[in-house]
Design an enzyme around this catalytic site. Structure first.
Site, PDB file in Angstrom:
ATOM      1  N   TRP A  41       0.868  -1.282  -0.062  1.00 27.22           N
ATOM      2  CA  TRP A  41      -0.049  -0.068  -0.002  1.00 27.22           C
ATOM      3  C   TRP A  41       0.973   1.145  -0.188  1.00 27.22           C
ATOM      4  O   TRP A  41       1.974   1.392   0.810  1.00 27.22           O
ATOM      5  CB  TRP A  41      -0.815   0.026   1.169  1.00 27.22           C
ATOM      6  CG  TRP A  41      -1.447   1.255   1.476  1.00 27.22           C
ATOM      7  CD1 TRP A  41      -1.117   2.407   2.134  1.00 27.22           C
ATOM      8  CD2 TRP A  41      -2.934   1.715   1.278  1.00 27.22           C
ATOM      9  NE1 TRP A  41      -1.899   3.391   2.215  1.00 27.22           N
ATOM     10  CE2 TRP A  41      -2.965   3.111   1.616  1.00 27.22           C
ATOM     11  CE3 TRP A  41      -3.922   1.111   0.292  1.00 27.22           C
ATOM     12  CZ2 TRP A  41      -4.176   3.775   1.531  1.00 27.22           C
ATOM     13  CZ3 TRP A  41      -4.947   1.758   0.227  1.00 27.22           C
ATOM     14  CH2 TRP A  41      -5.220   3.202   0.669  1.00 27.22           C
ATOM     15  N   ASN A  43       0.223   5.820   0.239  1.00 22.98           N
ATOM     16  CA  ASN A  43      -0.967   7.084  -0.107  1.00 22.98           C
ATOM     17  C   ASN A  43       0.034   8.191  -0.330  1.00 22.98           C
ATOM     18  O   ASN A  43       0.746   8.343  -1.225  1.00 22.98           O
ATOM     19  CB  ASN A  43      -2.004   7.040   0.767  1.00 22.98           C
ATOM     20  CG  ASN A  43      -1.529   7.248   2.271  1.00 22.98           C
ATOM     21  OD1 ASN A  43      -1.232   6.160   2.995  1.00 22.98           O
ATOM     22  ND2 ASN A  43      -1.667   8.226   2.833  1.00 22.98           N
ATOM     23  N   ASP A  44      -0.020   9.261   0.468  1.00 26.01           N
ATOM     24  CA  ASP A  44       0.551  10.617   0.361  1.00 26.01           C
ATOM     25  C   ASP A  44       1.908  10.434  -0.195  1.00 26.01           C
ATOM     26  O   ASP A  44       2.793   9.756   0.392  1.00 26.01           O
ATOM     27  CB  ASP A  44       0.159  11.575   1.378  1.00 26.01           C
ATOM     28  CG  ASP A  44      -1.091  11.505   2.014  1.00 26.01           C
ATOM     29  OD1 ASP A  44      -1.950  10.949   1.260  1.00 26.01           O
ATOM     30  OD2 ASP A  44      -1.169  12.149   3.024  1.00 26.01           O
ATOM     31  N   GLN A  60       3.842   7.669   2.055  1.00 28.53           N
ATOM     32  CA  GLN A  60       3.166   6.786   3.188  1.00 28.53           C
ATOM     33  C   GLN A  60       3.053   5.184   2.574  1.00 28.53           C
ATOM     34  O   GLN A  60       2.476   5.239   1.523  1.00 28.53           O
ATOM     35  CB  GLN A  60       1.808   7.287   3.315  1.00 28.53           C
ATOM     36  CG  GLN A  60       1.815   8.584   4.077  1.00 28.53           C
ATOM     37  CD  GLN A  60       1.887   8.736   5.300  1.00 28.53           C
ATOM     38  OE1 GLN A  60       1.191   8.597   6.330  1.00 28.53           O
ATOM     39  NE2 GLN A  60       3.117   8.853   5.945  1.00 28.53           N
ATOM     40  N   PHE A 105       3.077   9.693  10.068  1.00 25.43           N
ATOM     41  CA  PHE A 105       2.382  10.398   9.166  1.00 25.43           C
ATOM     42  C   PHE A 105       3.086  11.215   8.361  1.00 25.43           C
ATOM     43  O   PHE A 105       4.395  11.568   8.323  1.00 25.43           O
ATOM     44  CB  PHE A 105       1.152  11.080   9.985  1.00 25.43           C
ATOM     45  CG  PHE A 105      -0.092   9.985  10.455  1.00 25.43           C
ATOM     46  CD1 PHE A 105       0.096   8.875  10.228  1.00 25.43           C
ATOM     47  CD2 PHE A 105      -1.291  10.677  10.471  1.00 25.43           C
ATOM     48  CE1 PHE A 105      -0.888   7.939  10.807  1.00 25.43           C
ATOM     49  CE2 PHE A 105      -2.254  10.067  10.749  1.00 25.43           C
ATOM     50  CZ  PHE A 105      -2.253   8.571  11.028  1.00 25.43           C
ATOM     51  N   SER A 106       2.271  12.082   7.315  1.00 25.08           N
ATOM     52  CA  SER A 106       2.887  12.672   6.573  1.00 25.08           C
ATOM     53  C   SER A 106       3.670  13.946   6.996  1.00 25.08           C
ATOM     54  O   SER A 106       3.581  14.235   7.995  1.00 25.08           O
ATOM     55  CB  SER A 106       1.683  13.353   5.539  1.00 25.08           C
ATOM     56  OG  SER A 106       1.534  12.259   4.876  1.00 25.08           O
ATOM     57  N   ASP A 177       0.989  17.223   9.274  1.00 26.00           N
ATOM     58  CA  ASP A 177       1.395  17.286   7.997  1.00 26.00           C
ATOM     59  C   ASP A 177       2.377  18.625   7.888  1.00 26.00           C
ATOM     60  O   ASP A 177       2.265  19.517   7.158  1.00 26.00           O
ATOM     61  CB  ASP A 177       0.194  17.567   7.113  1.00 26.00           C
ATOM     62  CG  ASP A 177      -0.841  16.459   7.013  1.00 26.00           C
ATOM     63  OD1 ASP A 177      -0.365  15.488   7.567  1.00 26.00           O
ATOM     64  OD2 ASP A 177      -2.097  16.626   6.648  1.00 26.00           O
ATOM     65  N   GLU A 229      -5.794  18.897   5.301  1.00 23.15           N
ATOM     66  CA  GLU A 229      -4.679  18.214   5.322  1.00 23.15           C
ATOM     67  C   GLU A 229      -3.440  18.757   4.467  1.00 23.15           C
ATOM     68  O   GLU A 229      -3.763  19.570   3.324  1.00 23.15           O
ATOM     69  CB  GLU A 229      -4.868  16.805   5.230  1.00 23.15           C
ATOM     70  CG  GLU A 229      -5.859  16.320   6.189  1.00 23.15           C
ATOM     71  CD  GLU A 229      -6.328  14.874   5.777  1.00 23.15           C
ATOM     72  OE1 GLU A 229      -6.129  14.117   6.828  1.00 23.15           O
ATOM     73  OE2 GLU A 229      -6.742  14.287   4.665  1.00 23.15           O
ATOM     74  N   TRP A 314      -9.988   8.321  -0.660  1.00 25.79           N
ATOM     75  CA  TRP A 314     -10.269   7.596   0.428  1.00 25.79           C
ATOM     76  C   TRP A 314     -11.635   6.828   0.583  1.00 25.79           C
ATOM     77  O   TRP A 314     -11.702   5.956   1.268  1.00 25.79           O
ATOM     78  CB  TRP A 314     -10.062   8.553   1.480  1.00 25.79           C
ATOM     79  CG  TRP A 314      -8.566   8.649   2.241  1.00 25.79           C
ATOM     80  CD1 TRP A 314      -7.855   9.765   2.038  1.00 25.79           C
ATOM     81  CD2 TRP A 314      -7.779   7.689   2.653  1.00 25.79           C
ATOM     82  NE1 TRP A 314      -6.675   9.572   2.481  1.00 25.79           N
ATOM     83  CE2 TRP A 314      -6.419   8.250   2.765  1.00 25.79           C
ATOM     84  CE3 TRP A 314      -7.837   6.374   2.844  1.00 25.79           C
ATOM     85  CZ2 TRP A 314      -5.280   7.439   3.437  1.00 25.79           C
ATOM     86  CZ3 TRP A 314      -6.711   5.731   3.628  1.00 25.79           C
ATOM     87  CH2 TRP A 314      -5.596   6.419   3.590  1.00 25.79           C
TER      88      TRP A 314
END
Length: 514
Positions: A41, A43-44, A60, A105-106, A177, A229, A314
């Site tokens: 997986w 994402n960002d 991520q 996290f980001s 973030d 975000e 999402w």
């Protein structure tokens, strides 16, 4: 930024990445020239920074599966933003003695060339400092979100978490973030973060990257339907002179119930962001359903502002039918600029210029008349990974239709309504749309006025990703699609006499084959 995270052993070897490995028959949805991780997986995009001749893409990543959760920072490097090499996992989830678990996290990364942080050896000019949100949980409940840093002396291959973490903590569960950049006029670092649930950007300053002081807050304008975000704040030149500061925010999108990004133009004086206008209505970055959490590179040597966004949403991200090996991709990097338009100063996005180095020209048409009728004109090319540039003059036509990834019973449709001056991306018949009820629940539409009586389009089609750039990047739409028949035909249909005034198609299906 978002929502889940990870604990994992680092990868031990570098692997030639994205979609250069599986062939179309083996993996019908893995893109050829859009970035995907070798497995699992993503994402960002995080920590985008250029250093020592390499573009560093952190992101991520869940090293355990192709589902969200246990997010760490994956890492890939490239000399040209086209061919990527996977590197060891950079930052991983960690446990604390109090029984809590802190997930990564980001965030962002900078080159601390003057060693303002004091974290590097004397004379070291290429040390990287990464900033990430520590997402802290205990027994499955969120305890806090705070900003942390880690340093790397070797181009991001190994990292040391700072002993004084967190470097910024306001006692919130919705504070994340961090985007850090150097503000030269005052010789200081600036950090943009979000108080997500308040839809506000919080700005901080530092001289040493470790001690941060509050500057100002701004927000609650534009789209406030969902939490804010992934802020990004940067300066761009204005045609004719001067500059504007651009603030990017990931939030609600132009299609209700979906996420997207908005941008604001204004000025930044080192303390406060002041917008050019009230922004009572959102100004969106992309009008598709699948462009989110885009942020820009720091330290690009030629001064270009390059943007990378996650091609997903999402609403259905964990259900997309790419199988159990991988899930998630990034849009092609986009170069940003400002342009004066009839509607005012606008942010323009154009595909990375280096993309033109890839592939081979498969089709070129200088002019062709289009006759009305249901059959239309089928282009003499079949494929699922290409770069199509097309200029149309509507003539007497009221509706112009371009079908891509077309087979007997499937097609992804781009329509232009001349009277309404609206461009619509329609994936309701694109293939597998049944995996989630929201995937084909609505159309994506954007206002696109003709320029000099013509519609200029550029489509980056790559198996499961379609990026549309209209009027030389003034408007973009990005959507995922999942064809099942794979004939890869293209056709143009009009309801009245029209004309192709330019067409160029570059086949990118083998562009990254070693």
């Amino acid at each position: 930024m978002n929502r889940m995270l990870l604990c994992a052993l680092p990868l031990l070897v570098s692997i030639t990445s994205p979609a250069q490995t599986p062939g179309p028959a083996a993996d019908p949805y893995r893109p050829v020239y859009h970035f995907t991780a070798p497995k699992n997986w993503i994402n960002d995009a995080n920590g985008l920074v250029y250093s020592n001749g390499q573009y560093n893409l952190f992101y991520q990543y869940n090293p355990q599966s192709a589902q969200p959760g246990h997010l760490a920072w994956g890492h890939a490097t490239s000399p040209d933003l086209l061919r990527w090499t996977a590197q060891p996992v950079a930052l991983t989830e960690y446990a604390s003695l109090d029984g809590s678990n802190t997930m990564i996290f980001s965030g962002s990364a900078v080159v601390d060339k003057d060693n303002t942080s004091g974290l590097f050896a004397a004379g070291k000019t290429d040390g990287l400092v990464a900033f990430y949100t520590g997402h802290q949980e205990r027994a499955g409940a969120v305890v806090a979100q705070h900003q942390n840093l880690a340093s790397s002396p070797d181009g991001g291959l190994t990292w040391q978490r700072y002993a004084g973490n967190p470097v910024l903590d306001i006692g919130s569960k919705e504070f994340r973030d961090p985007k850090v950049f150097w503000y030269a006029p005052q010789q200081k670092w600036v950090m943009a973060t979000v108080k997500a649930d308040r839809q506000q950007v919080y700005l901080y300053e530092s001289k040493n990257l470790k001690d941060w002081s509050f500057l100002s807050r701004w927000g609650r304008v534009g789209n406030t339907v969902k939490e804010w975000e992934c802020p990004d704040l940067f300066e761009l030149p204005v045609p004719g002179g001067g500059t504007r500061w651009v603030l990017l925010i990931s939030a609600g999108g132009p299609v209700e119930q979906f996420r997207g990004q908005q941008y604001f133009l204004g000025q930044f004086d080192g303390k406060t962001f002041t917008p050019d206008q009230a922004y009572e209505e959102p100004t969106y970055l992309d009008f598709g359903k699948d462009y989110f959490a885009a942020v820009t590179f720091n330290n690009v040597p030629d001064g270009r502002r390059l943007l990378v966004g996650w091609a997903n949403d999402w609403a259905y991200a964990q259900a997309v039918p790419t199988g159990t090996e991988w899930r998630g991709s990034f849009a092609v990097p986009r170069e940003l600029s400002l342009r004066r338009t009839a509607a005012g100063l606008a942010l323009v996005q154009q595909p990375l210029a280096e993309l033109r180095r890839l592939g081979k020209e498969a089709l070129s048409i200088k002019s062709r008349d289009l006759k009305p009728g249901p059959a239309g004109y089928e282009l003499p090319f079949h494929g699922e990974s290409y770069d199509l540039e097309l200029t149309l003059k509507p003539g007497k036509a009221n509706l112009l239709t371009l079908n891509v990834l077309q087979s007997a019973n499937e097609k992804t449709v781009l329509r232009y309504d001349v009277a309404k001056q609206e461009l619509t991306l329609d994936r309701r018949q694109s293939g597998n749309v049944a995996f989630h009820p929201m995937f084909a629940s609505s159309l994506e539409t954007a206002k696109v006025p003709l320029r000099d009586g013509q519609l200029q389009l550029r489509l980056l089609v790559d198996k499961s990703v379609v990026e549309v750039f209209a009027q030389d990047g003034e408007t973009t739409l990005t959507d995922l699609v999942f064809p099942t028949q794979h004939a890869g035909r293209l056709s143009l249909i009009t309801d009245g006499p029209a004309q192709v005034t330019a067409l160029r198609l570059t086949d990118l299906s083998q562009s990254l084959t070693p």
